[in-house]
Write an enzyme that holds these catalytic residues in place. Structure first.
Site, PDB file in Angstrom:
ATOM      1  N   HIS A 170      10.732  12.138 -24.808  1.00 14.77           N
ATOM      2  CA  HIS A 170      11.489  10.809 -24.884  1.00 14.77           C
ATOM      3  C   HIS A 170      12.773  11.115 -26.050  1.00 14.77           C
ATOM      4  O   HIS A 170      13.993  10.435 -25.724  1.00 14.77           O
ATOM      5  CB  HIS A 170      10.797   9.710 -25.521  1.00 14.77           C
ATOM      6  CG  HIS A 170       9.816   9.217 -24.258  1.00 14.77           C
ATOM      7  ND1 HIS A 170       8.843   8.342 -24.607  1.00 14.77           N
ATOM      8  CD2 HIS A 170       9.803   9.502 -22.998  1.00 14.77           C
ATOM      9  CE1 HIS A 170       8.148   8.054 -23.533  1.00 14.77           C
ATOM     10  NE2 HIS A 170       8.710   8.818 -22.510  1.00 14.77           N
ATOM     11  N   ARG A 217       5.935 -15.559 -14.613  1.00 11.16           N
ATOM     12  CA  ARG A 217       4.673 -15.276 -15.519  1.00 11.16           C
ATOM     13  C   ARG A 217       3.844 -14.291 -14.737  1.00 11.16           C
ATOM     14  O   ARG A 217       2.623 -14.053 -15.036  1.00 11.16           O
ATOM     15  CB  ARG A 217       3.923 -16.032 -16.015  1.00 11.16           C
ATOM     16  CG  ARG A 217       4.874 -17.050 -16.890  1.00 11.16           C
ATOM     17  CD  ARG A 217       3.915 -18.039 -17.788  1.00 11.16           C
ATOM     18  NE  ARG A 217       4.759 -18.837 -18.718  1.00 11.16           N
ATOM     19  CZ  ARG A 217       5.135 -20.113 -18.556  1.00 11.16           C
ATOM     20  NH1 ARG A 217       4.526 -20.694 -17.433  1.00 11.16           N
ATOM     21  NH2 ARG A 217       5.742 -20.659 -19.337  1.00 11.16           N
ATOM     22  N   ASN A 273       0.245  10.652 -22.597  1.00  6.88           N
ATOM     23  CA  ASN A 273       1.812  10.905 -23.109  1.00  6.88           C
ATOM     24  C   ASN A 273       2.044  12.457 -23.670  1.00  6.88           C
ATOM     25  O   ASN A 273       2.722  12.528 -24.693  1.00  6.88           O
ATOM     26  CB  ASN A 273       2.029  10.011 -24.070  1.00  6.88           C
ATOM     27  CG  ASN A 273       2.620   8.594 -23.509  1.00  6.88           C
ATOM     28  OD1 ASN A 273       3.366   8.688 -22.784  1.00  6.88           O
ATOM     29  ND2 ASN A 273       1.846   7.558 -23.907  1.00  6.88           N
ATOM     30  N   LYS A 323      -5.791  10.568 -13.634  1.00  8.27           N
ATOM     31  CA  LYS A 323      -5.212   9.211 -14.545  1.00  8.27           C
ATOM     32  C   LYS A 323      -5.883   8.106 -14.387  1.00  8.27           C
ATOM     33  O   LYS A 323      -6.206   7.126 -15.214  1.00  8.27           O
ATOM     34  CB  LYS A 323      -3.582   9.096 -13.825  1.00  8.27           C
ATOM     35  CG  LYS A 323      -3.020   7.784 -14.570  1.00  8.27           C
ATOM     36  CD  LYS A 323      -1.568   7.656 -14.536  1.00  8.27           C
ATOM     37  CE  LYS A 323      -1.059   6.654 -15.491  1.00  8.27           C
ATOM     38  NZ  LYS A 323       0.427   6.459 -15.492  1.00  8.27           N
ATOM     39  N   ARG A 368      -5.818   6.338 -23.747  1.00 12.08           N
ATOM     40  CA  ARG A 368      -4.694   6.358 -22.725  1.00 12.08           C
ATOM     41  C   ARG A 368      -3.622   7.118 -23.163  1.00 12.08           C
ATOM     42  O   ARG A 368      -2.678   7.759 -22.494  1.00 12.08           O
ATOM     43  CB  ARG A 368      -4.375   4.844 -22.312  1.00 12.08           C
ATOM     44  CG  ARG A 368      -3.176   5.031 -21.153  1.00 12.08           C
ATOM     45  CD  ARG A 368      -2.938   3.706 -20.451  1.00 12.08           C
ATOM     46  NE  ARG A 368      -2.091   3.766 -19.360  1.00 12.08           N
ATOM     47  CZ  ARG A 368      -1.572   3.040 -18.520  1.00 12.08           C
ATOM     48  NH1 ARG A 368      -2.405   1.809 -18.480  1.00 12.08           N
ATOM     49  NH2 ARG A 368      -0.667   3.278 -17.610  1.00 12.08           N
ATOM     50  N   LYS A 383       2.001   0.440 -16.173  1.00  8.56           N
ATOM     51  CA  LYS A 383       2.886   0.326 -17.242  1.00  8.56           C
ATOM     52  C   LYS A 383       4.351   0.052 -16.510  1.00  8.56           C
ATOM     53  O   LYS A 383       4.541   0.698 -15.538  1.00  8.56           O
ATOM     54  CB  LYS A 383       2.954   1.573 -18.047  1.00  8.56           C
ATOM     55  CG  LYS A 383       1.946   1.717 -19.064  1.00  8.56           C
ATOM     56  CD  LYS A 383       2.157   3.034 -19.747  1.00  8.56           C
ATOM     57  CE  LYS A 383       1.193   3.233 -20.887  1.00  8.56           C
ATOM     58  NZ  LYS A 383       1.389   4.389 -21.897  1.00  8.56           N
ATOM     59  N   HIS A 394      13.588  12.805 -16.825  1.00  8.36           N
ATOM     60  CA  HIS A 394      12.148  12.651 -17.520  1.00  8.36           C
ATOM     61  C   HIS A 394      11.257  13.727 -17.543  1.00  8.36           C
ATOM     62  O   HIS A 394      10.833  14.244 -18.565  1.00  8.36           O
ATOM     63  CB  HIS A 394      11.759  11.269 -17.142  1.00  8.36           C
ATOM     64  CG  HIS A 394      10.465  11.057 -17.752  1.00  8.36           C
ATOM     65  ND1 HIS A 394      10.399  10.340 -19.069  1.00  8.36           N
ATOM     66  CD2 HIS A 394       8.815  11.150 -17.331  1.00  8.36           C
ATOM     67  CE1 HIS A 394       8.835  10.423 -19.442  1.00  8.36           C
ATOM     68  NE2 HIS A 394       8.319  10.835 -18.400  1.00  8.36           N
TER      69      HIS A 394
HETATM   70  P1  NAD Z   1      13.791   8.510 -10.407  1.00  9.88           P
HETATM   71  O1  NAD Z   1      13.237   7.220 -10.053  1.00  9.88           O
HETATM   72  O2  NAD Z   1      15.050   8.446 -11.244  1.00  9.88           O
HETATM   73  O3  NAD Z   1      13.794   9.297  -9.132  1.00  9.88           O
HETATM   74  C1  NAD Z   1      14.656  10.635  -9.158  1.00  9.88           C
HETATM   75  C2  NAD Z   1      15.612  10.963  -7.978  1.00  9.88           C
HETATM   76  O4  NAD Z   1      15.192  11.077  -6.985  1.00  9.88           O
HETATM   77  C3  NAD Z   1      16.453   9.384  -8.199  1.00  9.88           C
HETATM   78  O5  NAD Z   1      17.732   9.851  -7.890  1.00  9.88           O
HETATM   79  C4  NAD Z   1      15.963   8.860  -6.828  1.00  9.88           C
HETATM   80  O6  NAD Z   1      16.880   8.001  -6.365  1.00  9.88           O
HETATM   81  C5  NAD Z   1      15.577   9.887  -6.029  1.00  9.88           C
HETATM   82  N1  NAD Z   1      14.493   9.877  -4.870  1.00  9.88           N
HETATM   83  C6  NAD Z   1      13.439   9.233  -5.101  1.00  9.88           C
HETATM   84  N2  NAD Z   1      12.739   9.320  -4.054  1.00  9.88           N
HETATM   85  C7  NAD Z   1      13.408  10.346  -3.158  1.00  9.88           C
HETATM   86  C8  NAD Z   1      13.114  10.764  -1.832  1.00  9.88           C
HETATM   87  N3  NAD Z   1      11.865  10.823  -1.310  1.00  9.88           N
HETATM   88  N4  NAD Z   1      14.183  11.827  -1.366  1.00  9.88           N
HETATM   89  C9  NAD Z   1      15.222  11.913  -1.886  1.00  9.88           C
HETATM   90  N5  NAD Z   1      15.587  11.454  -3.363  1.00  9.88           N
HETATM   91  C10 NAD Z   1      14.485  10.387  -3.760  1.00  9.88           C
HETATM   92  O7  NAD Z   1      12.733   9.471 -11.389  1.00  9.88           O
HETATM   93  P2  NAD Z   1      11.150   9.722 -11.415  1.00  9.88           P
HETATM   94  O8  NAD Z   1      11.148  11.256 -11.867  1.00  9.88           O
HETATM   95  O9  NAD Z   1      10.562   9.358 -10.128  1.00  9.88           O
HETATM   96  O10 NAD Z   1      10.770   8.580 -12.687  1.00  9.88           O
HETATM   97  C11 NAD Z   1      11.066   8.821 -13.942  1.00  9.88           C
HETATM   98  C12 NAD Z   1      10.928   7.461 -14.493  1.00  9.88           C
HETATM   99  O11 NAD Z   1       9.559   7.143 -14.511  1.00  9.88           O
HETATM  100  C13 NAD Z   1      11.313   7.460 -15.891  1.00  9.88           C
HETATM  101  O12 NAD Z   1      12.166   6.395 -16.266  1.00  9.88           O
HETATM  102  C14 NAD Z   1       9.966   7.465 -16.575  1.00  9.88           C
HETATM  103  O13 NAD Z   1      10.234   6.702 -18.003  1.00  9.88           O
HETATM  104  C15 NAD Z   1       9.242   6.696 -15.704  1.00  9.88           C
HETATM  105  N6  NAD Z   1       7.761   6.981 -15.781  1.00  9.88           N
HETATM  106  C16 NAD Z   1       6.859   5.812 -16.071  1.00  9.88           C
HETATM  107  C17 NAD Z   1       5.534   6.035 -16.214  1.00  9.88           C
HETATM  108  C18 NAD Z   1       4.617   4.864 -16.162  1.00  9.88           C
HETATM  109  O14 NAD Z   1       3.538   5.142 -16.356  1.00  9.88           O
HETATM  110  N7  NAD Z   1       5.098   3.758 -15.718  1.00  9.88           N
HETATM  111  C19 NAD Z   1       4.875   7.376 -16.084  1.00  9.88           C
HETATM  112  C20 NAD Z   1       5.639   8.319 -16.177  1.00  9.88           C
HETATM  113  C21 NAD Z   1       7.218   8.114 -15.852  1.00  9.88           C
HETATM  114  N1  GLY Z   2       2.230   7.940 -18.095  1.00 16.85           N
HETATM  115  C1  GLY Z   2       1.670   7.358 -19.148  1.00 16.85           C
HETATM  116  C2  GLY Z   2       0.545   6.445 -18.920  1.00 16.85           C
HETATM  117  O1  GLY Z   2       0.742   5.747 -17.894  1.00 16.85           O
HETATM  118  O2  GLY Z   2      -0.022   5.948 -19.810  1.00 16.85           O
END
Ligand code: NAD
Ligand code: GLY
Length: 367
Positions: free
Chosen positions: A252, A121, A245, A227, A241, A143, A265
């Site tokens: 998406h 939890r 998006n 942010k 918030r 998130k 993404h």
């Molecule tokens: P990712 O985590 O897939 O990373 C992108 C690529 O880069 C991967 O292949 C990874 O292995 C590689 N990588 C990471 N760090 C590296 C480094 N320093 N050197 C070389 N390669 C590296 O993608 P992302 O763009 O970081 O994140 C996208 C995800 O984030 C999506 O799933 C999206 O939904 C999520 N997201 C979440 C929030 C939130 O608020 N939680 C906000 C925006 C996006």
């Molecule tokens: N990436 C959108 C949020 O964190 O609300």
């Protein structure tokens, strides 16, 4: 030099630390206090590049450092990866004083964060984002989620990290396509909240893409400040918030429509912002010159500005179908983040016919 951005929340406030080669400037052990175990969750790509540094910094803390290495990719942001984390935590008898470290991009951060939110939890976790996207957005704000085949981030929880550490040096190894994807999330902050930041970015986009340290530090810091300001007012997204998006509703749909991992993404968000700006214009909220200005910045960030065809028979219909699954939808009605004058965003519904026109105008012509 380390920059510190506070995230001020009613209960669990924390700091974002930003700097190059940051681990040589901080003592992780004193920042964390007493812990029973340290568990690093990462993926196979990042493990080969950045795991040793963190593992060495944590050595000797608690009963030792344990490692979980997931496969790399958005398509692994699923129940299988989540269960691998639970299985390991249970087999190691991890308890509520175990700290989970999410070392990676948004995918690792979101899955590890969700595991931390739900194991026993809720256990503490630390975000160590290694992509630009994760440093400017996903590691901040709590998130956490995994994807469902029919919708992005549909299964998740709000669970704030104890600390976020943005080591700009990790971006040295990040490929150009991923830098561009991260820039999409930097660009969004201008139209929704701060046009002077958009102006700065218009002068600095090539420097950020080229990993100029000063430009990167400012882009990460200002993004995190904006942010943190929004999350501080509306932690659980009861209203404000949702503006974070901007571009994501369309984006998406692209990600899910093409299959996770085909477009990044940030690439979906890039085109999604063009579509959302076009919708804002057709709703009479911004001038066409604003749409052109934003599209030009997105182009310079080396991001796509034309949407893909995700259904050969009824492309706009498929976008609409996927967007109805969006978490902002209410009673099946899609609520779009639109720009209500440069620097201001709001949520609006729009008639399907208008949204179809926007999608047709912003997608590749069908052959
Ligand atoms: P990712 O985590 O897939 O990373 C992108 C690529 O880069 C991967 O292949 C990874 O292995 C590689 N990588 C990471 N760090 C590296 C480094 N320093 N050197 C070389 N390669 C590296 O993608 P992302 O763009 O970081 O994140 C996208 C995800 O984030 C999506 O799933 C999206 O939904 C999520 N997201 C979440 C929030 C939130 O608020 N939680 C906000 C925006 C996006
Ligand atoms: N990436 C959108 C949020 O964190 O609300």
């Amino acid at each position: 030099m380390i920059e510190r951005v506070p995230v001020l929340l009613e209960k669990s406030g924390y700091e974002i630390l930003i700097g190059a080669d940051i681990f040589s400037q901080i003592s992780l052990k004193s920042l964390l206090g007493s812990v029973s175990d340290c568990v690093i969750v990462t993926n196979e790509t990042i493990a080969a590049l950045h795991l040793d540094n963190l593992r060495n910094r944590l050595a000797g803390h608690g009963s030792g450092v344990k490692i979980i290495i997931l496969p790399d990719g958005e398509s692994y942001k699923n129940t299988e990866s989540l269960w691998r984390i639970y299985d390991s935590l249970i087999s190691w008898a991890c308890d509520r004083k175990t700290v989970l470290f999410a070392l990676g991009g948004g995918v690792v951060g979101d899955i590890a964060g969700f595991a931390a939110a739900t194991y026993m939890r809720g256990i503490p976790f630390v975000q160590i984002p290694t992509t630009l996207l994760a440093q400017v957005d996903s590691s901040v704000g709590g998130k956490t989620a995994i994807n469902h085949p029919q919708g992005k981030n549909m299964i998740g929880a709000f669970h704030q990290p104890k600390l976020v550490i943005c080591d700009l040096s990790t971006l040295d190894t990040l490929p150009p396509r991923e830098m561009s994807a991260g820039l999409a999330e930097v660009i969004k902050y201008g139209p929704i909240a701060d046009m002077s930041f958009m102006k700065w970015l218009e002068n600095s986009v090539e420097a950020v893409l080229g990993k100029d340290r000063k430009a990167l530090a400012y882009a990460v810091r200002r993004s995190c400040e904006i942010k943190a300001g929004v999350v501080g007012q509306d932690e659980k997204e009861s209203g404000l918030r949702a503006i974070l998006n901007f571009g994501h509703t369309f984006g998406h749909a692209i990600e899910a429509g093409l299959g996770y991992g085909v477009w990044l993404h940030g690439e979906g968000v890039g085109v999604g912002m063009v579509m959302a700006a076009e919708l804002s214009c057709r709703l009479g909220l911004v001038d066409r010159s604003f749409v052109e200005r934003l599209t030009s910045l997105i182009t310079r960030a080396m991001l796509p500005t034309i949407g893909p065809i995700i259904d050969a028979n009824d492309n706009a219909g498929r976008y609409l179908e996927l967007m109805r699954v969006d978490k902002k939808s209410e009673a099946g009605e899609i609520r779009f983040v639109v720009i209500d004058g440069p620097g201001n965003a709001t949520l609006r519904t729009a008639p399907d016919a208008l949204v179809r026109e926007v999608i047709d105008a912003c997608c590749e012509p069908r052959s």
